[in-house]
Each structure stands twice: as structure tokens, then as C-alpha cells.
Design a protein around this motif. Structure first.
Motif, PDB file in Angstrom:
ATOM      1  N   SER C 337      57.793  -3.470 -12.028  1.00 23.75           N
ATOM      2  CA  SER C 337      57.105  -2.427 -12.988  1.00 23.75           C
ATOM      3  C   SER C 337      55.555  -3.087 -13.097  1.00 23.75           C
ATOM      4  CB  SER C 337      57.636  -2.747 -14.201  1.00 23.75           C
ATOM      5  OG  SER C 337      56.896  -2.177 -15.207  1.00 23.75           O
ATOM      6  N   SER C 339      53.671  -2.572 -15.414  1.00 26.24           N
ATOM      7  CA  SER C 339      53.370  -2.597 -16.897  1.00 26.24           C
ATOM      8  C   SER C 339      53.760  -3.945 -17.394  1.00 26.24           C
ATOM      9  CB  SER C 339      53.682  -1.527 -17.621  1.00 26.24           C
ATOM     10  OG  SER C 339      55.245  -1.427 -17.518  1.00 26.24           O
ATOM     11  N   GLY C 356      49.830  -0.174 -16.028  1.00 30.92           N
ATOM     12  CA  GLY C 356      50.775   1.036 -16.472  1.00 30.92           C
ATOM     13  C   GLY C 356      50.457   1.854 -17.634  1.00 30.92           C
ATOM     14  N   ASP C 363      55.644   5.857 -11.057  1.00 28.26           N
ATOM     15  CA  ASP C 363      56.291   4.969  -9.960  1.00 28.26           C
ATOM     16  C   ASP C 363      57.213   6.161  -9.284  1.00 28.26           C
ATOM     17  OD1 ASP C 363      58.729   5.339 -11.134  1.00 28.26           O
ATOM     18  OD2 ASP C 363      58.810   3.283 -11.620  1.00 28.26           O
TER      19      ASP C 363
END
Ligand SMILES: Cc1cc2nc3c(=O)[nH]c(=O)nc-3n(C[C@H](O)[C@H](O)[C@H](O)COP(=O)(O)OP(=O)(O)OC[C@H]3O[C@@H](n4cnc5c(N)ncnc54)[C@H](O)[C@@H]3O)c2cc1C
Ligand SMILES: Cc1cc2nc3c(=O)[nH]c(=O)nc-3n(C[C@H](O)[C@H](O)[C@H](O)COP(=O)(O)OP(=O)(O)OC[C@H]3O[C@@H](n4cnc5c(N)ncnc54)[C@H](O)[C@@H]3O)c2cc1C
Ligand code: SF4
Ligand code: SF4
Ligand code: SF4
Ligand code: SF4
Ligand code: SF4
Ligand code: SF4
Ligand code: SF4
Ligand code: SF4
Lengths: 295, 194, 665, 167
Positions: C337, C339, C356, C363
Motif C-alpha cells: 500500500s 499510503s 495514497g 491500485d
């Protein structure tokens, strides 16, 4: 952070602050006085070599910075640095010489002295946001910058190089916004906070600088900013001194005053114009400040 | 140079030069896998004939002459965007430093003389005064580069705003600065440093 | 007193050409303890073996040394022969005078002298050989499968179809894993749900499969053939037996705005929920963190509307112990991820992509949910921010992957292909849109894979740009993509409506913790390690535990399914016998001398060393000593070399045996 | 039992090789099946894993008159037993220091990695060590040191124990 704690620093202004960025130097000294933060200029400091030195001669660059770090040890307190370029070079030097034994040996040889390298190098922003703390900063405000929309411009060097312990997140820093919001201003979210202005090409390749700086001014304007705040004399040089020229080249008008962070914070803590060097700015900030009721 | 066919062999790939670059820059040239991210973000890429990723590529092939013959390295602003974003820890900004240093040592193989001149003057200033004198820097630059009228409009204005000072106090400990310069010169002569 | 028989082989002329075998035999006959020494042309041939067996019974031999080829060639042959003659097979050793002597030396004198030495060493060693009883362990013919993605499902079905019981444990409320989230799948573009759901139903209905969903592994004890596994069945708050799956509770639950993880948080769900309509089992769970009843004590609507009275707010977690003989680990993957910058890690993360925070930067898995006909938008590709159809869509590959400074250094293997798939799905759905892909290189090594990628470019008109993106930023309602095309050598800027990042495949959260419970090894990224990268790719080094799917490394579905079936086959091989026999080369602790320092335990890579309490008759603890579990020990001997008190001993390689060899020189 | 040559004045070193069964033993087998040639001075002792090799064996070998010792196993990361060779390497690194301390020429003790596919490497390693040791001449130090009693396995003093745990 207890309010009793007195803060005091060794001060490395850097060459520009003794020349074209005199107002940065002045406002820094005055602001720190007002905030009761001690500031003692490092006696007989040298030029850090800035970009040109490391550009062509890293050993020289490291040696010059190391010499300054050594000089600073004679003064009490961490080293306060105003210029982003000096800051980047000094902390890079400290980091590199701690990590890289070969280079350290070479530099120690060049200086003919062993290095300590244990002092802390801090940008003014770090001192305001962390050492003093946002709360104490806010408490010192006399004239909150209410309604002033500020585009905080970090430029490229303030949070770089990347592997060196940093002022803030390399790619998404917020420290400038935190500081200026603490004294009541509004900040705008904009796209060119970290883009390079061309910095030291101002002398050799002004054409390049004009192109890059234009994009930055355009983005700040588009985001609805009233003014730009910087923490670096090189950025300031390009954005402020060349602004009229850029407007000419691109037949446009920005009229965006470019403040040093110490000037804007200074306004908020109630320092008068003369102590902040506002009249030294090329793009006249007074109409804006007056319109917001800040002068 | 740019269009000439590259004949690649162990002889034409100057690995020693690349090693020097790696030593000076403390970064690995071979590690670059040519993703192009550096070039994507470089503020100066549009001014360079070899974008940053290609500078590294040429180094990987030991073709440094092609780099030094061009002006790419002198158009790098040392903004560190490339190094910051490289997914692979290639410190391209430092490689640029190293290349400029080696180019300087090689004495003027490059087309780009203005930036070099400015740099030279800047360092001379330090050696003779300890600090920068922007006024002197600008004036000498303009004289030496034959652009007498450059930035003419800015001058008086800056002067009026107190931004250009004619005179400065020299550092008191100039002797020390000179020693640093000369010690470095000596180290180089003795082969103790690059 | 030992009576050793030495048998020297000519190997046709292979040995006798350079080694004077008669002299070797004569020399052997002079060694103390040797009762007979002979040579023969082909020891491994039938007559050769008969000769050996006869000698054992006639000469009442206690030990045998065959001086011939490498033990890697014929040790098994001769040990079997010796066993046939009524001797313990581990009393027979081979002296390698072919590969290590006759074949590598030309000088007959030298070679013969060396052969004599080798035989002498082996004679001395053999004297110290002990009878080693065969070790056998019983096999519980039930298997545990951890993880109910396509890997776990396939393995479970294969094992169960072979007639063995399977316990399948899945952490989420439903099985299905990531494949259930996919829209259509490369390289054939068949609908994922269509090929997946029948298999999920098969699992639910299979008489040999016990399914625990919403459950986790608590504890694993035992060893190959004999594991005891404790499963924590988390409280569902719904009684699985009585719930009919009517779904009324879900329509009535007032908490309707909870982001559904299954839909990558684009779609919403209720507090009592099944993650998706085709879930198996189709029994809802109450998400206690978001349920009003659990938060404030009020509500209870679901309970009121439930006809069969299946909702049970009082339900508790339960622990179930299952005995199994083999374990298949199939816990799959997670996506990197951008973020979350891993805390305390030197990895830099993706600040230049806004960490993010740009809403229309999504994604790949989110794109799958958007493109899925059963997804939250019914298969319409729209922007999360304003629901508009993106007309300019940018895909960026290798995000987090192949980026040691930003995430991970390995290649995630599936994203080149799924990005190509995404451009096609996009083109099929948004006819007037344009897809751009920033990539470094396309990694498409699979059957029909490169053709698939080329199709995306040549027929579906995706524009591939070789070069990475430096920065993404929001400008108005567009996302500015700053890239470069390194083939042309210029910077590229695209104002996109939506950006899809091909983020890296990583092991599941907590994969390391599960590995520690299982005692299996994992790499620095937490992917589970196979016993041998090429020759034992589905087995763990820990006996009885097998790997399937993306938990071992990034994999696509065809590879995942192959590995799952392979793991199942390995389990079935294990279950084909009632007892396992293994080489009795295992370590043993001499408890009297053990000081309980557990240096041995630290170095044992198999976790074979256990702590054993020694108590007196009254049950008072006297001391704690090491004890090696022969079922787990692999026989490397590292513990023995490490023990400072010299009280672990590896059968077959005791200090005595080795010192005897050294002293023979 | 030296492989004494006709010319008996020439020194023929005695080399003992401690190898693991999965990699180096197999590599040596390969050298054989490929009919490569190397000096006949080496005697091979097979272990399941280099992890099993106790430094005491090396001392023992020197005491028994070995002039050179070779320890060889699987390459890092290829250990048949996951990490046995890793433990072995750590142990031997410390052990070398100990040997150096007692004055053994470390050229006499060599560690190498030879995989099952590296018959050629086995030949090189053995040849090199033999030649090196031949040049060094016979090993005498150990007979003088007579460490036998102390190193028979019992760790009698706290210092020895400490030293051993470091290994
Ligand atoms: C965006 C995207 C698109 C893709 N498209 C395709 C495609 O088109 N074609 C193709 O062939 N492949 C595709 N793949 C790859 C495919 O998703 C994987 O190959 C496949 O899902 C791997 O299956 P798995 O069973 O190993 O893992 P998973 O599907 O991850 O299943 C693992 C299961 O184990 C469970 N679990 C995890 N930890 C535990 C635990 N501790 N205890 C109990 N249970 C646990 C999880 O909840 C999950 O249900 C794509 C992948 C991505 C990311
Ligand atoms: C140059 C090269 C280098 C490689 N390097 C690596 C590497 O480093 N690592 C790696 O993992 N992989 C590598 N590979 C791939 C590897 O070789 C293959 O994955 C592997 O050999 C495939 O094994 P196989 O048993 O399927 O096929 P094969 O090895 O081809 O075996 C098939 C066998 O079937 C026999 N056969 C064929 N037809 C019939 C018939 N009709 N009746 C009876 N017998 C038949 C053949 O004679 C042959 O013995 C490499 C491949 C190549 C070409
Ligand atoms: S970003 Fe780094 S890896 Fe990519 S091309 Fe530039 S230097 Fe090479
Ligand atoms: S440091 Fe130089 S090469 Fe790198 S991005 Fe900045 S200008 Fe470009
Ligand atoms: S036993 Fe070995 S050496 Fe003897 S004949 Fe058979 S293969 Fe040859
Ligand atoms: S809990 Fe009750 S209402 Fe909900 S699905 Fe089950 S049976 Fe239907
Ligand atoms: S009790 Fe909880 S799950 Fe049931 S309806 Fe109310 S909020 Fe929904
Ligand atoms: S599969 Fe393709 S996109 Fe994914 S990491 Fe590998 S090269 Fe990058
Ligand atoms: S290393 Fe030896 S003494 Fe220590 S616990 Fe293990 S067996 Fe016992
Ligand atoms: S011999 Fe190896 S596997 Fe067995 S207990 Fe000892 S260290 Fe563990």
C-alpha cells in the motif's frame, strides 16, 4: 515543552544573508529576539561552498562545511541555519563524514584537525516548529495573519538530500504549513511546493531560471495564494527579484510578494516593518499586508 | 560525437573512469536499471541533450567522453529530485557532482562554459575572501563571459534595496582558508584524494 | 570383538586398472578385527552380493566394509544385502576407492597406497558402528489446509477427492481469497467468479472437508504424521447450523455505510454481513466493531428479524484441537500500500505520489472490483471521487516492486500481465477512452502471455511508454502524471482522469507469526521458504508441511493451482503408508551430561530440540535438559558440534566413529 | 602410512578433508566420474553437513600428523540442512583465530565451498592446498603443543568453556 526552558543557538547566516538577503538576516535576528531565543553568530564563519563547491569539488565542499561545523562548536547551542542551501550542505557533510570513514580521514587531513561532528544542525523552521513548539509560537502572536493565503514554497533543497536525517518528509513535508498556520495564516494546497527554481543558475543561465520560476509562480497564483513564503535566499532571489522580469517575458502579472518565513512570522508577532526589512523586497508587500489589516 | 556509432569492447569501455565516479559519488552506477524515473522528474531534463538516465547509461557503457562532451552535467541544478525518487538508490545527483569534478580536472572538454565559469569564480571568491561577494561575482562573471549588459536592469534596483554591497569585511582568519585549499591541493598531488 | 569382512571390488577394470586390489585385500586382512578380506570383479552383481551374504553367515561377521564405488552409488544396495543376511544394515560401510581413488589418480603405487588408507579408515570407523533400529512413526491420515484462496481450495479438494479428510481453516468469513475478487482473468479473460464459485461450493459440500472460516491457527504441536493443531474459531455471532442464509438480517441492519474490504472499500456493507453474495459459507458474521448492539447495547434488529433465531450476541470464540498428519500452507498474499509507509523501516514509500491521498489514484485490485460485473459498480469503470467515467487512464507498473528504496526489490510477477488485462477491460468498457501504461519492461513468460500483452497494444490500442513516473499530483479534477519516455529521451506529461498503480504482491500480514507457530522458515520479505528452489519447491524444510500459492512467492492462478495440486500429491504420498520409516541418522541427548544450556536448540534449524523436564518420583522438578524429537530431527549434526558438554550425539556420525577414522591415518 | 614415494626424501604432505555429503562429497565424486586428476595426498571424511564438524576434529587431525586440513561444504544458501553451513562458518571463523593464536600457519587450514556440480573446483582446491602445504613443509607445531588432553572433549576450565562458546 516548558516555558522556562531558554533556547539558545549558534547562528550560521551564510553569505547571502550578509548581502542580497539582508532582510532575512535582519528579520531572523529580530524575530528570535522577540521570541526570546538566543542567537550568537558563529565568529568568522566561512562560505559553506554552496552548490558550486560540491558541484565540482566534493572534498572542498565537505572541508568547508566541516570547518564551519568546527567553528560553530565554540558557540553554545545547536547550530541554527537560515539558508536552505547551507542547511542542506552542512547536514549532508555531517552525515557523510560520520558514515564514510575514508572521506572523514581526508577531510580531517585537509583541516589538519580531528572532527567531533556531534552538534546538531537545525534549520530555523525546525527551531520554530519543534524546539520552541507551535503552541508557544502561537502564544506569541499579536496580529494573527487571518485571511492571508500563503503558498509555502520548500524548493528542492530544504528536505533533501534524502538519506540524511531530515527536517520533514522528503516528498510530503508540512513543517512550513504548520508554522505559518500556527500564527493564523491560511495555506493553499498547491502543486509546485517542491519543484526546483533553478537556484544557482541565476547567474550563469538566467533563461532556465525564468522558465522554472514562472511555472512555480503560475502554480501559486492558480492555487489562489496571496503571497509565497520561503526559507531560502536562493529561492527568494529567483522568485522575488526576477518576478518582474518573468512577468515581462510571459506577458502576465503575478504580483506575488515573496516573504521569508521570519518576515511573515515577524508580522504576526507584531514586529514593525523596519525590523523585518519589508521595504527591501522587490515585489512590494505593503499593499497586501495593509489590505489584510496587518500593517 | 552524439551520432557516432558506439564500438563497444573492453578497450572502449573505460571502467576505471566509472570506478572513479563511483568512488567520488559513493553510489553504484551498475545498479541503475534504466527505469527513467530520474529523467521523468528532473527540472532540467529539457535543457540536457542526454537526460539523466542516459547519463548513467553511458557511464554503464564506459562512454564518459560522450557525457563530458555535452552540456548535460552542467545543466544539472543539484536539486536532488533524481536521487530522492530513484527506486534503486542510485544517487544520481552525486554522480553528476563527480562527473563535473572529473570534467573540471580534465580541463574543459565541455561545451558549457558559463556554468563552469560561474563555479570557478565562486570558488575563487571563497579562496580570496572567505565569503561570497555577490556583486563581485556578478560583475566579474559578466565581464569574463562577455555579457557586459546582462542583468543590467536588475543591478541598480538591487543596489538601491541594499541588496548589493560594494564592500565587505574580509574574514579574519583567511590564512586558515588558504591552508584548507592548499592542503587539498597537496593531497591531490600526492594521490591521497581524488 | 568384532569380526569384520572386507570386500574389495574390481569394478571390471575401473578400479583394478590403477589400484592393486589384491594388495588392498591383503593389507585389509592384516588389520586388527578383520576376519576375512577378499576381492571380486563386480561386487554389486548378483554373485557379488551372494558372496557377501555367504561370508557373513559362514564367517559370523559382525561388520562389513565394501571397498568399491561411492556410497552415493551403492550404499543402499549393500546395506540391503547385509540386512538380507541378518545383520543390521548400519553395520555396513563403503570405502570409496573408485570415484575418490582409482578414477582420479594414475600412479598405481600411489593409488594403491591411498586405497589401503581408505579401507583402513573405514575398518576403524565400522568397528564403532552401532546397531541402529529403524525409526518409524505413525501417520495420521488427515490433513490441515491453512488459507482458503484458490491454492487452499484446490489442495483441499485434491486431497479430499483421494479419500482423506481435510480441515480447511480460513481467516476471513468466506473462502475464495483474492481470486474471488478478480473480474476476468488473464490470459484467457474468463470470468473469475464463474470458474471459482463452483469450486467453493464443492468445498462446502465435500463430505471429507471440515471448513472453519473466520478462524485462525492458534497453536501447532507435533511433527510429521502427528501434528496437533489448535484452531481458534472466532465468534461469528450467528449460529452456523441454524442460519439459513436468507439474508433478511442484512437488509434490515441500520449500519449500512461500512466500507467493504472485499470491494477494496469502494462498496459498502452492513454490520452483519457476508463479504460478497457468493460467499461460502453463506452465513453472515457480525462485525462487532461496527455493530450498534456491541457498541451501545441497543439495536438487535437482526436478531428480531431472523426467523430461525440464528443471531447469537453471546457467542464466544472457541478453540478446537485437530489431529492431522500433514499441513498445507496456502495463506496467499496482500498488496503493498502506498499510503502506509512501513513504520521504522528504511523504505521511503511513495510521497511523490501523494502517499495514497489522491482519491482517483487506485491500485490494481480496486480496478478489478470496478471492472467486475458483481462489483460495487456493477462492472462500470468510474472514478471513486465523482463517479465519472475516466477517459484518460494511466497505469503505472512496478509500484513497490523492483524498488529497493521504495518498497521491495523483487518482481511481483503478475502485474505486467494484469495491467495488460486492465487495459483491455478498460477498452472494452470505455470505447472512447485511452489507456496509457508506464512500464520498465514487460515480463510475460508464460504460455500465451506475451501474445496477450501484444494484443493489448496492437488490438486494444493501449499506449505503452517505457519509463517510470516521477510524480503524480492533483490539478483541478485531473491528475498530472510526470513521466518520461526513455526510448525517445523526453519527458512526458499526461493529464489523467484516473491512475491505476500495479502495486507489489507481498505476503499476508502476520505471515511471519504463522511461520513461527508452524516452525517453518521464511525469507526477509516473509514469503515462506521451500526446501529446495528447484527440486523440492512445494515442501518446507520442516517435514510434513507443504506450500501452495502466493504465500511462497508471487504467482498467478495457473502456477498457484499447479503448486496446490503438487502439494496435495505430496500429502497423498505421505498418506500412502501407515507408518513412516526414516533413516535413523538422528541426534540423541545424553541426559546425564546435559547442562541445559540449549545451545543445541538455538542452532537447530528444524526445531527438533525440545526442553524436557526431569522430575523425581515426587514430581519435583530437578532440571531441564535437551531432548531431540527423532520425528523432526533431520540429522545434520549441528547440535552435536555446538554442544559444549559433548552430550548430543548424532547416530551414524558419533565422535567415536570420526575420531577412529582420524586415528587410523 | 604416508604414500611414500620411491624418492623417499621428498616430503609428501598428508591432507585431510572434512566434507559434507550433499555438496562437496558429491563434487569429489563428480571429479571421479569425469576422470579428473589430482594429487593423491588427500583423505576424505564424510559428514552429513559441515555443521557437524567439530573444530576438535581439526585439532585431532593435526595431532595425528595431518599437514593440511580442508573443510568444505555447500555454498552459502545451498545447505541441505537450511543453515548448518552457516553455523559452521561462524564456528570456524572463531576457530581460525584460536589456531592463529596458538601459532598455526593458517594456510594449512582451508575452507571452501564446493557444490555437487563443481568437480573441477574440488580438483583445484585439493591441488592448491597440497601444493601450498608441500611448500610449507611438514607440520610440527602441534605435536609440540600436545593439546590432546585438554581438547579431548572435556571443557575443564571456565576460560575454555568461554572460548568454546565463542566458537
Ligand atoms: C490485481 C490483481 C489481478 C490479478 N489477476 C490475475 C489474473 O487475471 N490471472 C491470474 O492467473 N492471476 C491473477 N492474479 C494473481 C492471483 O490473484 C493469485 O495468483 C491468486 O489469488 C493466489 O492465490 P492464493 O490462494 O495463493 O492466495 P490468496 O488468494 O491470497 O488466498 C489466501 C487465502 O488465505 C487466507 N489467509 C491468509 N492468512 C491466513 C491465516 N493466517 N489463517 C487462515 N487463513 C489465512 C486469506 O484470507 C485468503 O483467503 C492477480 C492478482 C492481482 C493482485
Ligand atoms: C539453455 C537452457 C538453460 C536452462 N537453464 C535453466 C536453469 O538454469 N534453471 C532452470 O530452472 N531451468 C533452466 N532451463 C529450463 C529447464 O531445462 C527445463 O525447465 C527442464 O529441463 C524441463 O524438464 P522436462 O522434464 O519437462 O523436459 P526435458 O528435459 O526436455 O525432458 C523430456 C524427456 O522426454 C524424452 N522424450 C521426449 N519425447 C519422448 C517420447 N515420445 N517418448 C519417450 N521419451 C520422450 C526426452 O528424450 C527427454 O529425456 C534451461 C533451459 C535451456 C534451454
Ligand atoms: S531513477 Fe535511478 S534506476 Fe531509474 S534510471 Fe534513474 S538512476 Fe537509474
Ligand atoms: S539533481 Fe540534477 S539531474 Fe538530478 S533532478 Fe536535479 S537537475 Fe536533474
Ligand atoms: S559395486 Fe560399485 S565399484 Fe563395484 S562393480 Fe558395482 S558399481 Fe562398480
Ligand atoms: S442470521 Fe437469520 S436472518 Fe440472517 S441470514 Fe441467517 S437466517 Fe437469515
Ligand atoms: S445488532 Fe448490529 S448487526 Fe444487528 S442489525 Fe443492529 S447494528 Fe446491525
Ligand atoms: S510483473 Fe511487471 S509490473 Fe510487476 S513487478 Fe514485475 S516487471 Fe513490474
Ligand atoms: S547443548 Fe548440550 S548441554 Fe546444552 S542443552 Fe543441548 S545437549 Fe544439553
Ligand atoms: S541433528 Fe540437526 S536437525 Fe537433528 S536435532 Fe541436531 S541440529 Fe536439529
Amino acid at each position: 515543552m516548558t516555558s522556562e526552558k531558554t533556547l539558545t543557538y549558534a547562528y550560521y547566516p551564510g553569505c547571502s544573508l550578509h548581502a542580497s538577503a539582508g532582510e532575512y538576516d535582519l528579520s531572523t535576528r529580530e524575530l528570535f529576539k522577540a521570541l526570546e531565543i538566543g542567537l550568537t553568530e558563529v565568529p568568522d564563519w566561512f562560505c559553506c561552498g554552496a552548490t558550486p563547491a560540491h558541484n565540482v569539488d566534493e572534498l572542498l565542499s565537505l572541508s568547508l562545511c566541516a570547518k564551519n561545523l568546527e567553528l560553530a562548536e565554540a558557540v553554545e547551542g545547536d547550530l541554527a541555519v537560515a539558508c536552505a542551501s547551507c542547511f542542506s550542505r552542512l547536514k549532508f557533510t555531517q552525515h557523510t563524514l560520520v558514515e564514510n570513514a575514508t572521506k572523514r580521514t581526508q577531510v580531517e587531513k585537509a583541516l589538519d584537525a580531528p572532527l567531533k561532528l556531534d552538534g546538531k544542525v537545525k534549520h530555523l523552521l525546525d527551531i520554530l516548529a519543534r524546539d520552541l513548539g507551535l503552541e508557544r509560537l502561537a502564544a506569541a502572536v499579536k496580529k494573527p495573519l487571518t485571511g492571508l493565503k500563503v503558498a509555502c514554497y520548500y524548493g528542492c533543497l530544504l528536505t533533501r538530500p534524502t538519506d540524511v536525517p531530515n527536517l520533514d518528509c522528503v516528498e510530503a513535508p508540512t513543517i512550513m504549513e504548520q508554522v505559518i498556520e500556527a500564527v493564523g495564516a491560511e495555506t493553499v494546497a498547491w502543486t509546485h511546493r517542491l519543484e526546483c527554481c533553478g537556484a544557482n543558475f541565476t547567474l550563469s543561465r538566467p533563461g532556465v531560471v525564468i522558465q522554472l520560476t514562472n511555472a512555480i509562480l503560475e502554480a501559486a497564483k492558480a492555487a489562489g495564494a496571496d503571497c509565497i513564503m520561503v526559507g531560502c535566499p536562493l529561492c527568494h532571489g529567483n522568485l522575488d527579484i526576477r518576478q518582474k522580469e518573468i512577468e515581462g517575458v510571459y506577458s502576465t502579472s503575478y504580483n506575488l510578494p515573496v516573504f521569508y518565513l521570519t518576515q511573515l512570522v515577524g508580522v504576526a508577532v507584531g514586529l514593525e516593518s523596519a525590523k523585518l526589512g519589508l521595504e527591501a523586497m522587490i515585489v512590494n508587500p505593503l499593499p497586501l499586508l495593509k489590505s489584510k489589516g496587518l500593517l | 560525437m552524439k551520432k557516432k556509432k558506439m564500438v563497444i569492447s573492453q578497450e572502449t569501455m573505460d571502467v576505471d573512469f566509472v570506478r572513479k565516479v563511483e568512488m567520488l559519488s559513493d553510489t553504484s552506477v551498475r545498479r541503475c536499471f534504466q527505469c527513467g524515473k530520474c529523467s521523468a522528474g528532473c527540472p532540467m531534463a529539457t535543457f540536457m541533450e542526454h537526460p539523466p538516465n542516459r547519463v548513467v547509461r553511458l557511464l554503464q557503457l564506459g562512454q564518459w567522453q560522450r557525457i563530458l562532451a555535452g552540456r548535460s552535467i552542467w545543466y544539472c541544478a543539484s536539486c536532488e529530485t533524481c536521487s530522492t525518487r530513484c527506486p534503486n538508490k542510485v544517487h544520481l545527483a552525486s554522480i553528476m557532482d563527480a562527473l563535473r569534478k572529473l570534467s573540471w580536472d580534465a580541463e574543459g572538454a565541455s561545451k558549457e562554459s558559463y556554468v563552469q565559469l560561474a563555479n570557478k569564480l565562486f570558488l575563487q571568491n571563497i579562496r580570496s575572501y572567505g565569503r561570497q561577494y555577490e556583486m563581485r561575482l556578478a560583475a566579474v562573471f559578466n565581464v569574463k563571459s562577455g555579457q557586459f549588459l546582462k542583468d543590467l536592469m536588475l543591478g541598480p534596483k538591487l543596489f538601491a534595496k541594499g541588496k548589493l554591497k560594494m564592500f565587505h569585511s574580509k574574514n579574519k582568519n583567511m590564512a586558515e582558508i588558504e591552508k584548507i585549499f592548499s592542503r587539498i591541493d597537496d593531497m591531490r598531488k600526492n594521490g591521497e584524494a581524488l | 570383538m568384532s569380526r569384520i569382512g572386507v570386500f574389495v571390488c574390481h569394478c571390471g577394470e575401473n578400479i583394478s586398472r590403477t589400484v592393486d586390489v589384491e594388495r588392498v585385500a591383503a593389507h585389509a586382512a592384516t588389520l586388527p578385527g578383520v576376519a576375512c578380506a577378499t576381492e571380486y570383479k563386480y561386487m554389486c552383481s548378483d554373485p557379488g552380493q551372494t558372496l557377501l551374504k555367504k561370508a557373513i553367515s559362514e564367517q559370523r561377521l559382525t561388520h562389513v566394509v565394501v571397498a568399491a564405488c561411492s556410497p552415493r552409488m551403492h550404499e543402499r544396495t549393500f546395506r540391503k544385502a547385509v540386512e538380507g543376511a541378518g545383520l543390521n544394515p548400519y553395520l555396513c560401510e563403503m570405502a570409496n576407492i573408485r570415484e575418490h581413488c582409482s578414477w582420479v589418480h594414475e600412479d598405481r603405487e600411489e593409488a594403491t597406497a591411498k586405497a589401503c588408507d581408505i579401507v583402513g579408515m573405514m575398518v576403524e570407523r565400522t568397528k564403532k558402528n552401532r546397531v541402529l533400529p529403524a525409526i518409524t512413526v505413525p501417520v495420521t491420515k488427515r490433513s490441515l489446509v491453512i488459507g482458503g484462496g484458490i491454492a487452499g481450495i484446490q489442495a483441499a479438494l485434491d486431497i479430499a477427492d483421494a479419500g482423506h479428510e481435510v480441515v480447511l481453516v480460513e481467516r476471513e468469513p468466506s473462502i475464495g481469497g483474492h481470486m474471488a475478487q478478480l473480474s476476468e482473468t488473464f490470459p484467457t479473460l474468463d470470468c473469475s467468479q464463474c470458474i471459482m464459485t463452483p469450486k467453493m461450493v464443492d468445498v462446502a459440500n465435500h463430505p471429507k472437508i471440515t471448513l472453519y472460516t473466520y478462524s485462525e491457527i492458534e497453536l501447532v504441536e507435533g511433527y510429521i504424521g502427528n501434528f496437533q493443531v489448535t484452531v481458534r474459531k472466532r465468534a461469528r455471532s450467528v449460529n452456523e447450523r441454524t442460519c439459513t442464509g436468507c439474508g433478511v438480517c442484512m437488509t434490515k441492519c441500520p449500519q449500512k455505510k461500512i466500507p467493504n474490504k472485499f470491494d477494496q472499500n469502494i462498496g459498502m456493507r452492513t454490520a452483519i454481513y457476508v463479504p460478497f453474495p457468493q460467499a461460502v459459507p453463506n452465513t453472515p458474521v457480525i462485525d462487532r466493531e461496527n455493530c450498534t448492539k456491541f457498541k451501545t447495547g441497543k439495536c438487535g434488529v437482526c436478531q428480531k428479524v431472523c426467523g430461525p433465531g440464528a443471531v447469537d450476541f453471546e457467542q464466544q470464540d472457541t478453540l478446537i484441537v485437530e489431529a492431522v498428519g500433514a499441513i498445507v500452507v496456502a495463506t496467499g498474499f496482500d498488496l503493498y500500500s502506498i499510503s502506509e509507509k512501513p513504520k521504522g523501516s528504511p523504505i521511503k514509500g511513495y510521497g511523490e505520489f501523494g502517499h495514497g491521498k489522491i482519491p482517483d489514484v487506485i491500485d490494481g485490485m480496486t480496478f478489478e472490483r470496478l471492472a467486475s460485473a458483481s462489483g460495487p459498480t456493477g462492472g462500470k469503470i468510474v472514478r471513486p471521487s465523482d463517479g465519472r467515467e475516466p477517459k484518460q487512464i494511466v497505469f503505472i507498473q512496478c509500484i513497490g516492486s523492483r524498488a529497493r528504496e521504495k518498497g521491495i526489490s523483487y518482481c511481483s510477477k503478475v502485474c505486467c500481465m494484469y495491467t495488460a488485462k486492465h487495459t483491455m477491460l478498460y477498452h472494452h468498457k470505455v470505447h472512447d477512452g485511452q489507456a496509457y501504461v508506464f512500464f520498465m519492461d514487460a515480463r510475460t513468460p508464460g504460455k500465451s502471455y506475451d501474445e496477450f500483452w501484444r494484443r493489448s497494444i496492437e488490438e486494444e490500442e493501449a499506449v505503452y511508454i517505457r519509463g517510470m513516473v516521477s510524480r503524480l499530483y492533483q490539478k483541478g479534477d485531473k491528475i498530472v502524471v510526470m513521466g518520461s519516455d526513455i526510448a525517445v529521451g523526453v519527458q512526458v506529461e499526461i493529464e489523467a482522469d484516473m491512475v491505476v498503480l500495479a502495486t507489489a504482491v507481498q505476503p499476508q500480514q502476520g505471515a511471519d507469526l504463522l511461520a513461527q507457530k508452524l516452525g517453518i522458515s521464511y525469507d526477509k520479505y516473509n514469503f515462506y521458504s521451500e526446501a529446495h528452489a528447484k527440486l523440492r519447491p512445494v515442501e518446507c524444510a520442516t517435514a510434513g508441511i507443504f506450500l501452495a500459492g502466493a504465500c511462497q512467492g508471487p504467482k498467478d492462478i495457473p502456477e498457484t493451482v499447479s503448486q496446490a495440486s503438487a502439494a496435495a500429491a505430496k500429502v497423498m504420498t505421505l498418506f500412502s503408508k501407515d507408518r513412516l520409516e526414516r533413516e535413523p541418522i538422528v541426534a540423541r541427548v545424553r541426559e546425564a551430561g546435559c547442562v541445559g544450556c540449549f545451545a543445541c536448540k538455538k542452532v537447530c534449524a528444524y526445531g527438533a530440540v525440545e526442553e524436557k523436564e526431569i522430575r523425581d518420583r515426587q514430581g519435583n522438578l530437578l532440571r531441564v535438559v535437551a531432548s531431540v524429537n527423532p520425528g523432526v530431527c533431520a540429522g545434520c549434526g549441528t547440535c552435536q558440534a555446538t554442544c559444549p558438554s559433548k552430550c548430543v550425539e548424532l547416530d551414524g556420525y558419533t565422535d567415536e566413529q570420526i575420531v577412529a577414522m582420524i586415528e587410523a591415518l | 602410512m604416508h604414500p611414500e614415494k620411491n624418492n623417499s626424501s621428498a616430503f609428501e604432505p598428508k591432507i585431510i578433508a572434512f566434507v559434507c555429503t550433499w555438496c562437496t562429497y558429491a563434487g569429489a565424486d563428480l571429479a571421479g566420474t569425469s576422470r579428473m586428476q589430482y594429487p593423491s595426498n588427500v583423505r576424505v571424511l564424510k559428514f552429513p553437513c559441515t555443521g557437524r564438524i567439530d573444530p576438535v576434529f581439526i585439532l585431532k587431525a593435526f595431532q595425528q600428523g595431518a599437514d593440511g586440513v580442508l573443510v568444505s561444504g555447500c555454498h552459502p544458501g545451498d545447505c541441505h540442512y537450511i543453515a548448518g553451513n552457516f553455523h559452521a562458518r561462524r564456528r570456524f571463523a572463531a576457530f581460525r583465530k584460536l589456531l592463529e593464536f596458538v601459532g598455526v600457519d593458517l594456510q594449512r587450514l582451508q575452507f571452501s565451498w564446493v557444490s555437487a556440480a563443481e568437480g573441477g573446483k574440488w580438483v583445484d582446491v585439493v591441488t592448491d592446498l597440497t601444493e601450498t602445504v608441500r611448500a610449507l613443509g611438514p607440520m610440527t607445531e602441534f605435536k609440540e603443543l600436545a593439546l590432546e588432553e585438554q581438547w579431548s572433549g572435556a571443557l575443564t576450565t571456565p576460560e575454555l568453556k568461554e572460548a568454546y562458546l565463542q566458537i
